[in-house]
Enzyme design. Structure first.
Site, PDB file in Angstrom:
ATOM      1  N   GLU A 198     -16.048 -18.408-113.239  1.00  0.00           N
ATOM      2  CA  GLU A 198     -16.509 -19.604-113.956  1.00  0.00           C
ATOM      3  C   GLU A 198     -17.785 -19.363-114.763  1.00  0.00           C
ATOM      4  OE1 GLU A 198     -16.827 -22.920-111.302  1.00  0.00           O
ATOM      5  OE2 GLU A 198     -14.739 -22.805-110.672  1.00  0.00           O
ATOM      6  N   GLU A 384      -8.937 -20.889-107.599  1.00  0.00           N
ATOM      7  CA  GLU A 384      -9.599 -21.926-106.809  1.00  0.00           C
ATOM      8  C   GLU A 384      -8.942 -23.258-107.099  1.00  0.00           C
ATOM      9  OE1 GLU A 384     -13.827 -22.484-107.124  1.00  0.00           O
ATOM     10  OE2 GLU A 384     -14.211 -20.326-107.129  1.00  0.00           O
TER      11      GLU A 384
END
Length: 486
Positions: A198, A384
């Site tokens: 991320e 995720e």
């Protein structure tokens, strides 16, 4: 499921007690409709990150990271929480891996700590750190669990931040060297590598809003950091290929499902801007080798074009083996000239997690289909996906998290719908294995399938852990039946 596990060097016993045995509405009757869509070799996994679980912040030769500094700064995190101890995984890793095996997962996504392996962000690796990760990776192999190793999950060595951090190009080159050294040290025990987790959060929360470490608030630096993170990914990918051509390499981006608040041109333009600065700014250079006009329009005033040097985009566009997608929620974009980039975003409804995030399973299908159709034909992994709830231990010693069971059932089913539509999805990693340090929110949010009592370090598998184990078992049984009938 119940198991008694000895801690390492702590002189205590950790009692791990799952949900109630037998037929419980949280497990029975919560099957998914598209289980048959998942391929036989699908990677069912759980995920963690080093700073969130390891603890031992000053032990084993580890140096300070930006999260150590940020969490010890007044006002940095909720309740002044830090990862100093976290889940004490540095000492409890072996029993934690035993629990992973009991849960039946085939894969585990973990990160290595840059500040543990290379405390100053340069020079030779810390051999105590190398020994720790080699033991963990070997332990996973011995238990039949495939490791997926993230090289950077936000814990930049503080010494590099003192030199400018991700706002400086040099950090990208330092990371590439670190990545190569790490693969050389651990590559015989792991074959799947994720360069970054991320980068949007690292850049825009770390340097833009200041909500994450290092807590700086300068959108110009945030935009430079975004480009330098992508450059770091490309440089690291090329470096790893040079020392280990058999390595399988990917990158994980958070992909948000963005909708406009209304059909007005202003709100639609706001949604497009938010998409440019949230999704496209990272997906486009990695998978298309360019920034689109919408990204330039949103970010050039903040220095994006000035940060790009000749050859950068070709470097970032390095060939990959897979793409990781983290997905959590749908957000609604409103035009708001008083907000950064003139966009105000709010969670879609229903916003039912303890974070106030939306629960819209069809958004999972949407983002998987979008990435597969618009950005890459590479195999995809959900690296995720999960939800935080107000979990508690009931008087019987159980954690009956029916909300999370329902969330997982619906989101995994939505991933199965994406597979049915042609998406080449190869794995799903639930966030997270353990309750842990949730960054700026400290220990106030629980995402784990395993409850952690942070005072005693007791691990209690929740009902959702039972459900996930049952799902994996059902998938294996389905494939065994199909194989026998064939």
């Amino acid at each position: 499921m119940t198991s008694t596990m000895n801690t390492h060097d702590r002189g205590a016993t950790v009692e791990q007690t799952g949900g109630p045995k037998g037929s419980h509405s949280g497990v029975e009757g919560h099957s998914i409709n598209h289980l048959g869509n998942f391929p036989a070799d699908f990677a069912w996994g759980l995920a963690t990150a080093a700073y969130q679980i390891e603890g031992a912040a000053t032990e084993g030769g580890r140096g300070p990271s930006i999260w150590d500094t940020f969490s010890h700064r007044p006002g940095g995190t909720r309740n002044a929480d830090s990862g100093d101890i976290a889940c004490d995984h540095y000492y409890r890793w072996a029993t934690d891996l035993d629990l992973l095996k009991e849960l039946g997962v085939s894969s585990y996504r973990l990160s290595v700590s840059w500040s543990r392996l290379q405390p100053g962000g340069g020079g030779e690796l810390n051999q105590e750190g190398v020994a720790f990760y080699r033991a963990v990776l070997q332990g996973l192999r011995e238990r039949g669990i495939e490791p997926y190793v993230t090289l950077y999950h936000w814990d930049l060595p503080q010494e590099l931040e003192d030199l400018g951090g991700w706002g400086e190009r040099e950090t990208a080159y330092r990371f590439a060297k670190f990545a190569v050294q790490t693969v050389l040290a651990l590559g015989d025990l792991a074959s799947k590598w994720i360069t970054l987790n991320e980068p949007w959060c690292s850049a825009f929360l770390g340097y833009g809003s200041g909500a994450h470490a290092p807590g700086r608030r300068d959108l110009n630096i945030a935009v430079r950091a975004a480009h330098h993170l992508s450059l770091a990914h490309g440089l690291a990918t090329a470096g790893i290929r040079g020392v280990d051509p058999s390595a399988q390499i990917g990158v994980t981006n958070i992909v948000t499902d963005i909708h406009s608040a209304s059909s007005s041109p202003e709100d639609q333009a706001a949604a497009a801007r938010l998409d440019a600065i949230s999704n496209r700014v990272f997906l486009e250079p990695v998978f298309h080798g360019r920034y689109s006009s919408s990204v330039h329009a949103a970010l050039d005033d903040y220095g994006l074009q000035d940060a790009i040097e000749p050859g950068d985009l070709a470097t970032i566009h390095a060939p990959l083996d897979f793409a990781g997608i983290n997905h959590y929620q749908r957000v609604i974009a409103h035009n708001d000239p008083s907000a950064p980039f003139s966009v105000r975003e709010v969670p879609a409804q229903p916003a039912t997690t303890s974070f106030g995030w939306s629960v819209v399973p069809e958004s999972m299908t949407a983002v998987l289909e979008r990435v597969a159709s618009e950005f890459t034909t590479l195999p995809l992994y959900v690296t995720e996906s999960g939800a935080s709830y107000h979990d508690y231990v009931d008087p019987n010693g159980h954690v009956i998290d029916t909300e999370r069971v329902d969330y997982l059932r619906r989101y995994i089913d939505a991933a199965g719908e994406a597979i049915a539509s042609g998406v080449n999805l190869k794995g799903y990693f639930v966030w997270s294995f353990l309750d842990n340090f949730e960054w700026g929110e400290g220990y106030s949010k629980r995402f784990g399938l395993v409850y952690v009592d942070y005072r005693t370090q007791e691990r209690i598998p929740k009902l959702s852990a039972q459900w996930y184990t049952a799902l994996i078992g059902a998938h294996h049984a389905l494939n065994a039946r199909n194989y026998t009938s064939a």
